[in-house]
Design an enzyme around this catalytic site. Structure first.
Site, mmCIF file in Angstrom:
data_model
loop_
_atom_site.group_PDB
_atom_site.id
_atom_site.type_symbol
_atom_site.label_atom_id
_atom_site.label_comp_id
_atom_site.label_asym_id
_atom_site.label_seq_id
_atom_site.Cartn_x
_atom_site.Cartn_y
_atom_site.Cartn_z
ATOM 1 N N TYR A 192 -24.569 -24.798 9.607
ATOM 2 C CA TYR A 192 -24.464 -25.770 8.592
ATOM 3 C C TYR A 192 -25.665 -26.877 8.468
ATOM 4 C CZ TYR A 192 -21.660 -29.265 11.539
ATOM 5 O OH TYR A 192 -21.252 -30.016 12.470
ATOM 6 N N THR A 193 -25.907 -27.298 7.751
ATOM 7 C CA THR A 193 -27.264 -28.250 7.552
ATOM 8 C C THR A 193 -26.788 -29.504 8.312
ATOM 9 O OG1 THR A 193 -26.840 -28.932 5.327
ATOM 10 C CG2 THR A 193 -28.460 -27.232 5.577
ATOM 11 N N GLU B 73 -29.080 -21.371 7.200
ATOM 12 C CA GLU B 73 -28.667 -22.765 6.978
ATOM 13 C C GLU B 73 -27.724 -22.684 5.735
ATOM 14 O OE1 GLU B 73 -28.460 -25.450 8.956
ATOM 15 O OE2 GLU B 73 -30.087 -25.001 10.428
ATOM 16 N N HIS C 117 -23.826 -20.857 15.306
ATOM 17 C CA HIS C 117 -24.519 -21.849 15.991
ATOM 18 C C HIS C 117 -23.613 -22.349 17.440
ATOM 19 C CE1 HIS C 117 -28.059 -24.917 16.353
ATOM 20 N NE2 HIS C 117 -28.175 -24.138 17.134
ATOM 21 N N ASP D 139 -21.552 -25.973 14.627
ATOM 22 C CA ASP D 139 -21.616 -25.611 13.176
ATOM 23 C C ASP D 139 -21.512 -23.948 13.478
ATOM 24 O OD1 ASP D 139 -24.200 -25.982 14.694
ATOM 25 O OD2 ASP D 139 -25.066 -25.363 12.775
#
Length: 259
Positions: free
Chosen positions: A44-45, A108, A150, A160
């Site tokens: 995720y960003t 992402e 990640h 994330d």
């Protein structure tokens, strides 16, 4: 497209998916050091909005990038060509590999992350992520157990895309590995400070699945971080780093799928 960042010329040709997308070239990439990618990593960003994330991923000062960004409305942007080494994995490991940037494709997903309350992922966004992942794993023949969070490749450092990411939805579409988390049951739990043969056994199982974990026989902070990463991905109902019976049962089910 939900972002208010002005995109680059969408007609620019880059190797990658044939799905509809916009090109927004990031300067942050280099030569791949190795063969064709064998791993797909989802992030995720972790920023307030898509515009902030895109600005950072395309800023040469940041030294970070990814191959694709999927926005909340399902829009897909390509920042780095797939034949280039995007800088998304950082310090990481999986199945003995430590240069995950060279070995992987990075996606992402626009989401504020844990610091922003970990909001739910919109249905349109997950549909786009699923389509993009299906396309990538088909073209590169990426194994289901190499579709990773990640947090899987960087335990303790990253968390994330988080426990609210719907891995089961992707698995139903043929992307990634998933088993139903085992229900809670009574039994011994392993946690920080424990040591001995039971700890060594779970360390060996976690390493056999792919996590980068030394076999020490001591339930240390590194082991706790890996157990937590396993829970984030495969037992999201309770993420506490404790190797309880349900977590161990779920790990055994995952290993059985690899047999």
């Amino acid at each position: 497209m939900s972002s208010d960042v002005t995109p680059s010329d969408p007609t620019v040709s880059q190797p990658g998916t044939r799905l509809p997308l916009t090109i927004m070239a990031s300067p942050n990439h280099g030569e791949r050091l190795g063969a064709v990618p064998t791993i797909l990593v989802l992030h995720y960003t972790g920023m307030p909005d898509g515009a902030s994330a895109l600005a950072w991923l395309c800023n040469p000062v940041s030294q970070v990038s990814c191959h694709y960004v999927v926005e909340q409305d399902g829009g897909i942007l390509q920042l780095v060509a797939e034949d280039r080494r995007a800088w998304h994995a950082g310090r990481s490991a999986w199945r003995g590999l430590t240069d995950l940037n060279s070995a992987s494709i990075g996606i992402e997903i626009v989401n504020a992350g844990h610091d922003g309350g970990l909001p739910d992922y919109p249905a349109a966004q997950i549909a786009a992520v699923t389509d993009l992942c299906r396309d990538i794993v088909a073209r590169y023949a990426i194994r289901p157990d190499n579709v990773l969070a990640h947090s899987d490749i960087a335990p303790g450092r990253k968390q994330d895309p988080g426990e609210r990411f719907p891995w089961s939805t992707l698995a139903e579409a043929g992307v990634g590995l998933w088993v139903l988390p085992r229900p809670a049951r009574s039994g011994p739990c392993l946690r920080i400070g424990d040591a001995g043969a039971p700890v060594e056994t779970i360390q060996r199982k976690l390493a056999a699945f792919g996590y980068g974990l030394p076999i020490t026989g001591s339930f240390d902070t590194a082991t706790e971080a890996v157990v937590r990463s396993l829970q984030l991905h495969f037992r999201p109902e309770r993420v506490d780093g404790v190797a309880d019976p349900a977590t161990l049962d779920t790990l055994d089910d995952l290993l059985a799928m690899l047999a």
